[in-house]
Design an enzyme around this catalytic site. Structure first.
Site, short mmCIF file in Angstrom:
data_model
loop_
_atom_site.label_atom_id
_atom_site.label_comp_id
_atom_site.label_asym_id
_atom_site.label_seq_id
_atom_site.Cartn_x
_atom_site.Cartn_y
_atom_site.Cartn_z
N ASP A 28 0.82 -1.21 0.00
CA ASP A 28 0.00 0.00 0.00
C ASP A 28 0.86 1.26 0.00
OD1 ASP A 28 0.79 -0.71 2.69
OD2 ASP A 28 -0.55 0.87 3.41
N GLU A 77 0.25 -1.29 5.61
CA GLU A 77 1.29 -0.86 6.54
C GLU A 77 1.13 0.60 6.92
OE1 GLU A 77 5.27 0.82 7.71
OE2 GLU A 77 3.94 1.37 6.05
#
Length: 410
Positions: free
Chosen positions: A80, A174
């Site tokens: 991400d 994350e």
């Protein structure tokens, strides 16, 4: 294929995580990149390749003959990107033989100058990669993903690089602190690991903040302003009073290095109710605990002033300084330094003013310091990286694999 070539494709896939979604992963676009990585791992011949329902991707590279009993070494990167800037429609731009002084984003007219972004000067002569200025680039952490994938391709195609069992994993979310929530440590089955999620390629990070989130809820007494004397308790004003009671020099804009802070991230309020959202950070556990105790004590003072239940403080620990979990395994640091130096660079050990998946994994039993990717100025439209530093990052990963091939399991 070199790392930058993979990277240029990965960044075009929007994987912006969303902390308010309540889903895992938080954004369905993360599956698009995860699926591509899964297919590429299979094409490289890795074993045990799996993408699970929560968007974690795993793959295992068997040891070269004679090294089957070496320590099982893992490498991890996240899929991400931050929601601090748009990740949709990323268009990577290559600035060959970069002048080291300024980047002109022709699409927006913004000029990124070395006076304000001094790291640019050390990139002179390299091929700089940026977005077109309308989005972030996505080097955090698609550079790490690309570098691990390139390392795997080299290891699978070149027979002269000895290695023990290598595990890789790619995680979602994350950036919103949920990257390890559903990480399958048993399936990953590594003795040690490195996250590849840092700044310049010579950086090595194994100290980070202790971290907590804090919500301050204020209940006021709202009455008609014409009849408010000695009755109204304006919740928004009490919230501002609470904030102003916090140490004014303990904020991100006035701290550096290992210094901790209270950071107000969001606020809402009316006369009847208000809410403040903070993150609390400190490298030192004692100071971290003192900050949390102070936050609760201030609420107590205001409740004495305005009445019990006026201010409620909710604190939730997020992660802790990984240093305590790395200390028993300092070979991770020693070998990383050797690997960086073997690539012709001077290793720089720096504390992280943030956290990584590695911190959470270290406390879950997988010692996991953090390596650099070669990128700079993450989470904004000025994010950048260079082709040459990505190549160096791959070289460092391979050097680490060589070193751990010699480290045998008992």
């Amino acid at each position: 294929m070199r790392a930058y070539e993979r990277f240029a494709e990965y960044v075009k896939i929007n994987t912006t995580s969303d902390e308010k979604s309540g889903t895992h992963p938080s954004f369905k676009g993360e599956f698009d990149l995860a699926s591509q990585i899964r297919d590429q791992l299979i094409a490289l011949g890795l074993q045990g390749v799996k993408m699970d329902d929560n968007c974690y991707v795993y793959g295992f590279l068997p040891a070269t003959p004679g090294y089957e009993n070496s320590k099982k070494l893992g490498f991890i990167a996240h899929l991400d990107t931050s929601c601090d800037a748009s990740g949709e429609g990323v268009n990577p731009v290559f600035h060959e033989n970069f002048n080291g002084e300024e980047v002109v984003f022709e699409k927006t007219g913004f000029v990124m100058k070395a006076e304000k972004y001094p790291e640019l000067r050390k990139l002179k002569g390299e091929t700089l990669i940026t977005s077109d200025g309308t989005t972030l680039l996505g080097a955090d952490d698609k550079a790490g993903v690309a570098e691990i994938m390139t390392m795997l391709e080299i290891l699978t195609k070149e027979d002269n690089i000895p290695h023990g069992p290598v595990r890789v994993a790619f995680t979602p979310d994350e950036e919103i602190g949920e990257g390890t929530d559903y990480f399958d440590l048993d399936y990953f089955d590594a003795d040690f690991a490195y996250t590849v999620d840092g700044g310049d390629c010579n950086l090595l990070e194994y100290e980070n903040f202790n971290a907590a989130s804090m919500t301050v809820k204020v209940k006021g007494v709202s009455v008609h302003p014409g009849d408010a004397k000695n009755t109204m308790i304006n919740a928004s004003k009490v919230a501002m009073e609470y904030h102003n009671m916090l140490p004014c020099d303990q904020c991100p804009e006035k701290t550096e290095g290992k210094e901790g802070f209270f950071h107000l991230t969001e606020m809402t309020g009316r006369a009847s109710d208000a809410e403040l959202s903070y993150i609390i950070r400190d490298h030192d556990m004692n100071l971290f605990c003192q900050k949390k105790a102070l936050a609760e004590a201030l609420a107590g003072e205001l409740n004495e002033k305005y009445g019990n239940g006026t201010v409620e403080v909710i604190i939730k620990d997020s992660y802790y300084n990984m240093l305590e979990k790395i200390k028993p395994h300092m070979h991770l640091i020693e070998n990383a330094v050797k690997a960086i130096e073997a690539a012709g660079l001077k290793a720089e050990e720096v504390p992280i003013r943030g956290g990584t998946d590695g911190a959470m994994l270290s406390y879950k039993g997988l010692p996991c310091p953090n390596l650099g990717t070669g990128g700079f100025y993450f989470h904004g439209n000025q994010e950048c990286i260079t082709v040459e530093r990505m190549d160096k990052a791959v070289e460092i990963l391979i050097n680490i694999v060589r070193l751990y091939a010699l480290m045998k399991n008992n």
